[in-house]
Design an enzyme around this catalytic site. Structure first.
Site: not given
Length: 155
Positions: A45-47, A50
């Site tokens: 999710g964070c990738t 970002a």
């Protein structure tokens, strides 16, 4: 846990960056700053989030917005994250979570049906005078940047 609201003064911070320097929020006065908080570098999710910011960065910058990503990850992990995904905006490390807490982005949240303490995926837009222009908490990783662009009138 206190969350920021429109009109609040954004808490200043100086934190180490993935590239070995430091970033002080007040040094960015005079422009809009998107400060987004994410739980952990190099997770799916964070990738996704970002990379969405990376892919929108040129148009955000053209509209006068800087982007800063904040997580509790150590600087060396942020450096690997930035390199792996060609992230060209600052990623800053808040290992003691003091900035996350001051901005209302750390506290109780639901994770797989359980209440846990952790980073609350959040985005706060700071205006050129250093006040909160927009504050969004518990945002979704996927589609968030597109929604943010709509909320800011950039689409």
């Amino acid at each position: 846990m206190t969350r920021l609201s429109v009109g609040d003064v954004a808490p200043d911070f100086t934190l180490p960056t993935a590239d070995g320097g430091t970033l002080t929020l007040s040094d960015l006065r005079g422009r809009h700053v998107v400060v987004y908080f994410y739980p952990a570098a190099m997770t799916p999710g964070c990738t996704k989030e970002a990379c969405d910011f990376r892919d929108s960065l040129a148009s955000l910058q053209a509209a006068g917005y800087a982007v800063v990503g904040v997580s509790p990850d150590p600087v060396d992990k942020l450096a690997r994250f930035a390199e792996q995904d060609a992230l060209t905006f600052p990623l800053v490390s808040d290992p003691d979570r003091s900035v996350l807490e001051a901005w209302g982005a750390y506290g109780e949240k639901k994770l797989y049906g359980k209440t846990v303490a952790g980073v609350i995926r959040s985005t706060v837009v700071v205006d050129p005078e250093g006040r909160v222009e927009l504050a969004q908490y518990n945002v979704k990783a996927t589609g968030h940047v597109a929604k943010l662009r709509r909320d800011l009138g950039l689409d």
